[in-house]
Motif scaffolding. Structure first.
Motif, PDB file in Angstrom:
ATOM      1  N   PRO A  23       0.640  -1.204  -0.008  1.00 13.66           N
ATOM      2  CA  PRO A  23       0.105  -0.124  -0.085  1.00 13.66           C
ATOM      3  C   PRO A  23       0.768   1.325   0.036  1.00 13.66           C
ATOM      4  CG  PRO A  23      -0.979  -1.416   1.547  1.00 13.66           C
ATOM      5  CD  PRO A  23       0.264  -2.185   0.847  1.00 13.66           C
ATOM      6  N   GLU A  24       2.060   1.368   0.703  1.00 16.14           N
ATOM      7  CA  GLU A  24       2.725   2.392   0.769  1.00 16.14           C
ATOM      8  C   GLU A  24       3.569   2.715  -0.563  1.00 16.14           C
ATOM      9  OE1 GLU A  24       5.130  -0.956   2.893  1.00 16.14           O
ATOM     10  OE2 GLU A  24       3.076  -0.106   2.528  1.00 16.14           O
ATOM     11  N   GLU A  25       3.388   1.864  -1.460  1.00 13.41           N
ATOM     12  CA  GLU A  25       4.072   1.947  -2.872  1.00 13.41           C
ATOM     13  C   GLU A  25       3.082   2.754  -3.872  1.00 13.41           C
ATOM     14  OE1 GLU A  25       7.487  -1.286  -3.303  1.00 13.41           O
ATOM     15  OE2 GLU A  25       5.512  -2.042  -3.135  1.00 13.41           O
ATOM     16  N   VAL A  26       1.808   2.716  -3.391  1.00 18.02           N
ATOM     17  CA  VAL A  26       0.714   2.997  -4.537  1.00 18.02           C
ATOM     18  C   VAL A  26       1.054   4.502  -4.960  1.00 18.02           C
ATOM     19  CG1 VAL A  26      -1.666   3.475  -4.874  1.00 18.02           C
ATOM     20  CG2 VAL A  26      -0.936   1.578  -3.878  1.00 18.02           C
ATOM     21  N   MET A  27       1.001   5.409  -4.151  1.00 16.36           N
ATOM     22  CA  MET A  27       1.410   6.661  -4.694  1.00 16.36           C
ATOM     23  C   MET A  27       2.661   7.002  -5.511  1.00 16.36           C
ATOM     24  SD  MET A  27      -1.582   7.876  -4.259  1.00 16.36           S
ATOM     25  CE  MET A  27      -3.273   7.270  -3.622  1.00 16.36           C
ATOM     26  N   PRO A  28       3.738   6.473  -4.686  1.00 14.13           N
ATOM     27  CA  PRO A  28       4.762   6.631  -5.617  1.00 14.13           C
ATOM     28  C   PRO A  28       4.842   5.955  -6.850  1.00 14.13           C
ATOM     29  CG  PRO A  28       5.354   6.244  -3.325  1.00 14.13           C
ATOM     30  CD  PRO A  28       4.057   6.028  -3.472  1.00 14.13           C
ATOM     31  N   ASN A  29       4.042   4.770  -7.037  1.00 20.90           N
ATOM     32  CA  ASN A  29       4.006   4.139  -8.507  1.00 20.90           C
ATOM     33  C   ASN A  29       3.155   4.926  -9.332  1.00 20.90           C
ATOM     34  OD1 ASN A  29       4.122   1.605  -9.891  1.00 20.90           O
ATOM     35  ND2 ASN A  29       1.867   1.893  -9.895  1.00 20.90           N
ATOM     36  N   PHE A  30       2.165   5.712  -8.711  1.00 23.56           N
ATOM     37  CA  PHE A  30       1.474   6.764  -9.653  1.00 23.56           C
ATOM     38  C   PHE A  30       2.364   7.765 -10.290  1.00 23.56           C
ATOM     39  CE2 PHE A  30      -2.807   5.501  -7.733  1.00 23.56           C
ATOM     40  CZ  PHE A  30      -3.144   4.948  -8.809  1.00 23.56           C
ATOM     41  N   ILE A  31       3.097   8.491  -9.163  1.00 23.55           N
ATOM     42  CA  ILE A  31       3.789   9.512  -9.478  1.00 23.55           C
ATOM     43  C   ILE A  31       5.163   9.174 -10.579  1.00 23.55           C
ATOM     44  CG2 ILE A  31       5.665  10.977  -8.608  1.00 23.55           C
ATOM     45  CD1 ILE A  31       4.003  10.894  -5.738  1.00 23.55           C
ATOM     46  N   GLN A  32       5.557   8.208 -10.618  1.00 20.96           N
ATOM     47  CA  GLN A  32       6.357   7.565 -11.446  1.00 20.96           C
ATOM     48  C   GLN A  32       5.990   7.631 -13.021  1.00 20.96           C
ATOM     49  OE1 GLN A  32       8.058   3.638 -10.345  1.00 20.96           O
ATOM     50  NE2 GLN A  32       9.320   3.562 -12.397  1.00 20.96           N
ATOM     51  N   GLU A  33       4.746   7.234 -13.050  1.00 23.64           N
ATOM     52  CA  GLU A  33       4.068   7.429 -14.379  1.00 23.64           C
ATOM     53  C   GLU A  33       3.537   8.713 -14.884  1.00 23.64           C
ATOM     54  OE1 GLU A  33       1.210   4.466 -14.152  1.00 23.64           O
ATOM     55  OE2 GLU A  33       2.474   2.844 -13.633  1.00 23.64           O
ATOM     56  N   ILE A  34       3.682   9.676 -14.156  1.00 25.00           N
ATOM     57  CA  ILE A  34       2.916  11.097 -14.300  1.00 25.00           C
ATOM     58  C   ILE A  34       4.268  11.852 -14.847  1.00 25.00           C
ATOM     59  CG2 ILE A  34       1.889  13.106 -13.547  1.00 25.00           C
ATOM     60  CD1 ILE A  34       0.629  11.510 -11.441  1.00 25.00           C
ATOM     61  N   PRO A  35       4.428  12.406 -16.284  1.00 28.51           N
ATOM     62  CA  PRO A  35       5.267  13.414 -16.643  1.00 28.51           C
ATOM     63  C   PRO A  35       5.605  14.394 -15.622  1.00 28.51           C
ATOM     64  CG  PRO A  35       3.977  12.605 -18.511  1.00 28.51           C
ATOM     65  CD  PRO A  35       3.031  12.112 -17.134  1.00 28.51           C
ATOM     66  N   LEU A  36       4.740  15.078 -15.013  1.00 27.09           N
ATOM     67  CA  LEU A  36       5.026  16.309 -14.117  1.00 27.09           C
ATOM     68  C   LEU A  36       5.557  15.732 -12.930  1.00 27.09           C
ATOM     69  CD1 LEU A  36       2.281  18.858 -14.937  1.00 27.09           C
ATOM     70  CD2 LEU A  36       4.630  18.656 -15.856  1.00 27.09           C
ATOM     71  N   LYS A  37       5.465  14.465 -12.401  1.00 23.00           N
ATOM     72  CA  LYS A  37       6.158  13.903 -11.291  1.00 23.00           C
ATOM     73  C   LYS A  37       5.341  14.234 -10.021  1.00 23.00           C
ATOM     74  CE  LYS A  37       8.608  11.341 -13.859  1.00 23.00           C
ATOM     75  NZ  LYS A  37       8.312   9.712 -13.865  1.00 23.00           N
ATOM     76  N   ARG A  38       4.159  14.561 -10.222  1.00 24.73           N
ATOM     77  CA  ARG A  38       3.229  14.591  -8.677  1.00 24.73           C
ATOM     78  C   ARG A  38       1.878  14.293  -8.927  1.00 24.73           C
ATOM     79  NH1 ARG A  38       0.227  19.545  -8.465  1.00 24.73           N
ATOM     80  NH2 ARG A  38       0.752  21.016 -10.195  1.00 24.73           N
ATOM     81  N   LEU A  39       1.378  14.402  -7.864  1.00 23.83           N
ATOM     82  CA  LEU A  39      -0.272  14.140  -7.953  1.00 23.83           C
ATOM     83  C   LEU A  39      -0.928  15.402  -8.150  1.00 23.83           C
ATOM     84  CD1 LEU A  39      -0.609  11.399  -4.983  1.00 23.83           C
ATOM     85  CD2 LEU A  39      -0.488  10.854  -7.513  1.00 23.83           C
TER      86      LEU A  39
END
Length: 259
Positions: A208-224
């Motif tokens: 679960p603690e890897e979920v948000m970092p996993n999303f951020i890795q796939e976002i070009p702007l590197k943030r939620l």
């Protein structure tokens, strides 16, 4: 003078997440806000606390799948504030469940709240905006309304429906000077995500603690996305700055989805 000062805005899903952020954004802009949410005690307490600070706000416990509840609340608000200028449909639910484990109840609940709720809310909004001779509506779809994903069938279907609903309304009521657009956010870290992070982790086979970092890795702007990113776009789509925009589904994804 602020463009929203003295205007009347209805916000559904107003007691938490994006809806709550919209409430605070617009009351600080000088608007009178009508806050609707199925969490009756929470939305009424929020409205009472803000009213005590001098803001113009009314809160009503409303389940958006029942048109009569929406109508009754709005009629009370109109008596106090006057006719509706703007409407934001932020009420919604989201569950991550594998397709073959998705129950009919989950399907019905998701389509009812996410799609039927916006349909009924738009009907009430337009009925009032026709009296003003103008108005603007912002619906909430999702990047998941533009791309299907596994374990998310009811949500994807409901949000794709919102896009078509928005286009239909824009086409029919453009001649009445009523605009309707929708926002397709990516991941906005709100309480909705707190409730489904564990399910997403199970789906992806990560902690679960890897979920948000996993999303951020796939976002070009590197943030939620932040709720401020969302409210800024809502504000633009309701304002005269977007007066030639209607029927549009605007991505707010940090570049993770571009179609």
């Amino acid at each position: 003078m602020n463009e929203f000062e003295g205007k009347v805005i209805v916000v559904t899903g107003a007691a938490s997440g994006i809806g709550e952020a919209c409430v605070h954004h617009f009351i600080k802009s000088g608007s009178a806000v009508v806050a609707l949410d199925f969490q009756k005690d929470k939305v009424e307490d929020m409205a009472r606390n803000l009213a005590e600070k001098g803001y113009k706000i009314l809160g009503f416990g409303v389940n958006v799948i029942y048109k009569e509840q929406i109508q009754n609340a709005v009629e009370k608000a109109v008596e106090k504030f006057g006719e509706i200028d703007y409407w934001v449909n932020a009420a919604g639910i989201s569950r991550i469940v594998p397709f073959l484990e998705t129950s009919e109840k989950l399907w019905d609940d998701t389509l009812n709240i996410n799609l039927k709720g916006q349909f009924l809310s738009c009907q009430v909004a337009i009925e009032h905006m026709l009296k003003n001779g103008k108005g603007a509506i912002v619906n909430f779809s999702s990047q998941s309304g533009k791309k299907g994903t596994n374990s998310y069938a009811p949500y994807c279907a409901s949000k794709a429906g919102v896009i078509a609903l928005t286009q239909s309304i824009a086409k029919e009521f453009g001649p009445n000077n009523i605009r309707c657009n929708d926002i397709c956010p990516g991941v906005v870290h709100t309480p909705m995500w707190d409730k489904q992070t564990a399910d997403y982790a199970k789906k992806k086979g990560i902690r679960p603690e890897e979920v948000m970092p996993n999303f951020i890795q796939e976002i070009p702007l590197k943030r939620l996305a932040t709720v401020e990113d969302v409210t800024n776009l809502v504000s633009f789509l309701l304002s005269d700055k977007s007066s030639y925009m209607t029927g549009q589904s605007i991505n707010l994804t940090g570049g993770s989805w571009m179609w």
